[in-house]
Design a protein around this motif. Structure first.
Motif, PDB file in Angstrom:
ATOM      1  N   GLY A  36      -0.294   4.545   3.655  1.00 12.41           N
ATOM      2  CA  GLY A  36      -0.396   3.134   3.291  1.00 12.41           C
ATOM      3  C   GLY A  36       0.198   2.220   4.342  1.00 12.41           C
ATOM      4  O   GLY A  36      -0.394   1.192   4.704  1.00 12.41           O
TER       5      GLY A  36
ATOM      6  N   SER B 155      -1.928   2.112   7.607  1.00 16.53           N
ATOM      7  CA  SER B 155      -3.354   1.843   7.458  1.00 16.53           C
ATOM      8  C   SER B 155      -3.772   0.511   8.067  1.00 16.53           C
ATOM      9  O   SER B 155      -4.964   0.273   8.274  1.00 16.53           O
TER      10      SER B 155
ATOM     11  N   TYR C 235       1.435  -0.281  -9.413  1.00 12.06           N
ATOM     12  CA  TYR C 235       1.014  -1.439  -8.633  1.00 12.06           C
ATOM     13  C   TYR C 235       1.975  -2.603  -8.812  1.00 12.06           C
ATOM     14  O   TYR C 235       2.338  -3.288  -7.854  1.00 12.06           O
TER      15      TYR C 235
ATOM     16  N   LEU D  71       0.990   4.053  -3.118  1.00 20.43           N
ATOM     17  CA  LEU D  71       0.567   5.441  -2.951  1.00 20.43           C
ATOM     18  C   LEU D  71       1.719   6.400  -3.201  1.00 20.43           C
ATOM     19  O   LEU D  71       1.546   7.458  -3.809  1.00 20.43           O
TER      20      LEU D  71
ATOM     21  N   TYR E  11      -6.617   8.073  -2.234  1.00 16.78           N
ATOM     22  CA  TYR E  11      -5.469   7.213  -2.541  1.00 16.78           C
ATOM     23  C   TYR E  11      -5.575   5.886  -1.787  1.00 16.78           C
ATOM     24  O   TYR E  11      -5.358   4.805  -2.361  1.00 16.78           O
ATOM     25  N   LEU E  12      -5.905   5.960  -0.512  1.00 18.52           N
ATOM     26  CA  LEU E  12      -6.042   4.734   0.265  1.00 18.52           C
ATOM     27  C   LEU E  12      -7.219   3.904  -0.252  1.00 18.52           C
ATOM     28  O   LEU E  12      -7.118   2.677  -0.339  1.00 18.52           O
TER      29      LEU E  12
ATOM     30  N   GLU F 261      -6.724  -4.290  -3.949  1.00 16.62           N
ATOM     31  CA  GLU F 261      -6.536  -5.476  -3.106  1.00 16.62           C
ATOM     32  C   GLU F 261      -7.760  -6.382  -3.146  1.00 16.62           C
ATOM     33  O   GLU F 261      -7.643  -7.610  -3.155  1.00 16.62           O
TER      34      GLU F 261
ATOM     35  N   ARG G 227       0.833  -1.209   0.000  1.00 17.45           N
ATOM     36  CA  ARG G 227       0.000   0.000   0.000  1.00 17.45           C
ATOM     37  C   ARG G 227       0.866   1.256   0.000  1.00 17.45           C
ATOM     38  O   ARG G 227       0.637   2.195  -0.775  1.00 17.45           O
ATOM     39  N   GLY G 228       1.857   1.282   0.889  1.00 18.72           N
ATOM     40  CA  GLY G 228       2.690   2.464   0.988  1.00 18.72           C
ATOM     41  C   GLY G 228       3.437   2.762  -0.292  1.00 18.72           C
ATOM     42  O   GLY G 228       3.475   3.911  -0.756  1.00 18.72           O
TER      43      GLY G 228
ATOM     44  N   TYR H 172      -5.844  12.697   1.060  1.00 22.57           N
ATOM     45  CA  TYR H 172      -5.219  11.391   0.872  1.00 22.57           C
ATOM     46  C   TYR H 172      -6.218  10.233   0.918  1.00 22.57           C
ATOM     47  O   TYR H 172      -5.850   9.085   0.662  1.00 22.57           O
TER      48      TYR H 172
ATOM     49  N   ALA I 142      -6.046   1.921  -3.275  1.00 23.01           N
ATOM     50  CA  ALA I 142      -5.235   0.743  -2.943  1.00 23.01           C
ATOM     51  C   ALA I 142      -6.109  -0.400  -2.446  1.00 23.01           C
ATOM     52  O   ALA I 142      -5.906  -1.564  -2.822  1.00 23.01           O
TER      53      ALA I 142
END
Length: 403
Positions: free
Chosen positions: A317, A320, A390, A298, A357-358, A365, A294-295, A354, A361
């Motif tokens: 990310g 989270s 990704y 992003l 963006y999360l 997933e 994730r990190g 932000y 992601a």
């Protein structure tokens, strides 16, 4: 290698084993073209771009495939020891055994979905496949147990995969039933049956150091905090003495090590150390891979044009899933950690610049690829950029599997 006829986004779904670790992945492809059909040539070419063969040389990789895609394409360039073609239409083929034998002869394994029927004996269970997938939500538990017992007697060598597993308790139940792997969206979720944990002293040290860096504390004060925990000291000295810095002599003092690393690099490492420190379970390692992916995704979507924004998105990310790792509510954890306001806003309330963006992601997933593409478009992120970011993020994060 044939040029891909279309761009394809692969969502990688974790296969979780009995030790709660990521044992492999099932990929889910989505084409970005006027037609949703993916021909075998385009799939094979994109699998090469994804380095599918390299990954499958180390861990199982389930690749959904139709019989027509297999028949029309030479997939030898993506086949490795753990490549497993998940045949989605095998039950409709007149001669399934011949097709399975052909794939085995090419060096790959074969998986298919178990088909529930009114008959006690289901044909898929007798085919010489290597993995058999069950929809965990499809049948009553008693019927599932009965079918699994019968299958284990007849085919003890086949690996059983539970699909559509939604929670960690369901995963543990699947292990008791005899499944080898579980697939579902539970890996990044809270384990509601796990006792509320107390944050370890090592992690408290890391949190205190993070707060000191954010408040521009003196280096000697940060070093003093690090010395409360030997594990933190040892790791920091190892980092400072790595070949990356090329020093002519060994760094022996913790304050010198912190000075050498610099505040930005130290802050990033400490954020990662929240997962590494005391990570003695497979589930911790699983959460680390998810958090890193994730990190990195992003961060990659922003790039180097805005370094502060990219760094903060990496934190979004990474942190989270910190509530899942520590077994405490996110609000309680963030009360201990001083974070940039925009980072805290998305982690606590799913608000701020932000948040999207999360969300992006998490959509990828969970294989909600159509929604991800729409959201990316609204954020002015091209599908090609999303695919590339990704791929790179997952490749970097999955490298943690071998460490």
């Amino acid at each position: 290698m044939a040029k891909p006829a279309t761009r394809i986004l692969f969502a990688w779904q974790e296969m979780i084993d009995g030790n709660s670790r990521i044992a492999g992945y099932r990929i889910q492809p989505r084409a970005f073209s006027d037609c949703d059909n993916i021909d075998g040539g385009a799939l094979e070419a994109c699998l090469q771009q994804e380095n599918a063969r390299q990954f499958a040389s180390r861990r199982p990789l389930l690749i959904p495939l139709t019989t027509s895609q297999w028949s029309a394409t030479d997939f030898s360039a993506v086949i490795a020891t753990n490549t497993c073609f998940l045949l989605t239409d095998l039950a409709r083929q007149p001669e399934p055994r011949q097709l399975i034998d052909a794939i085995h002869a090419a060096g790959a394994k074969v998986a298919t979905y178990h088909g529930w029927s009114t008959d006690e004996e289901d044909g898929t269970a007798d085919w010489p496949v290597d993995l058999l997938l069950f929809d965990f939500q499809e049948a009553p538990l008693a019927a599932l147990e009965q079918r699994l017992r019968a299958l284990r007697r007849r085919r003890p060598e086949v690996q059983l995969v539970a699909d559509q597993v939604h929670t960690w308790p369901e995963h543990r139940l699947c292990q008791r039933l005899g499944f080898t792997f579980s697939i579902g969206g539970f890996a990044a979720s809270r384990d509601e049956e796990a006792p509320t944990g107390k944050i370890s002293e090592s992690r408290l040290v890391v949190i205190d150091m993070l707060n000191q860096i954010r408040s521009d504390a003196e280096l000697k004060d940060i070093a003093s905090t690090a010395m409360r925990d030997p594990a933190v000291v040892v790791k920091l000295l190892d980092m400072a003495n790595s070949p990356l810095y090329g020093l002519p002599r060994k760094v022996a003092g913790i304050e010198e090590a912190i000075t050498l690393l610099g505040r930005d690099a130290l802050y990033r490492w400490l954020s990662l150390a929240m997962f590494h420190i005391d990570a003695d379970s497979g589930r911790d390692r699983t959460l680390l891979v998810i958090a890193l992916c994730r990190g990195a995704l992003l961060e990659g979507l922003v790039g180097n044009a805005d370094r502060q924004r990219a760094d903060e998105l990496f934190l979004v990310g990474l942190l989270s899933v910190i509530d899942c790792l520590l077994g405490q509510p996110m609000a309680d954890i963030l009360n201990r950690i001083r974070l940039p306001e925009q980072v805290a806003a998305v982690l606590l309330r799913n608000e701020g610049p932000y948040a999207r963006y999360l969300q992006l992601a998490i959509m990828i997933e969970r294989c909600r690829l159509d929604q991800a593409v729409v959201l990316a478009g609204a954020m002015q992120i091209a599908p090609a950029a999303l695919i590339d970011c990704y791929r790179e993020a997952l490749g970097w994060a999955s490298g943690e599997l071998g460490k």
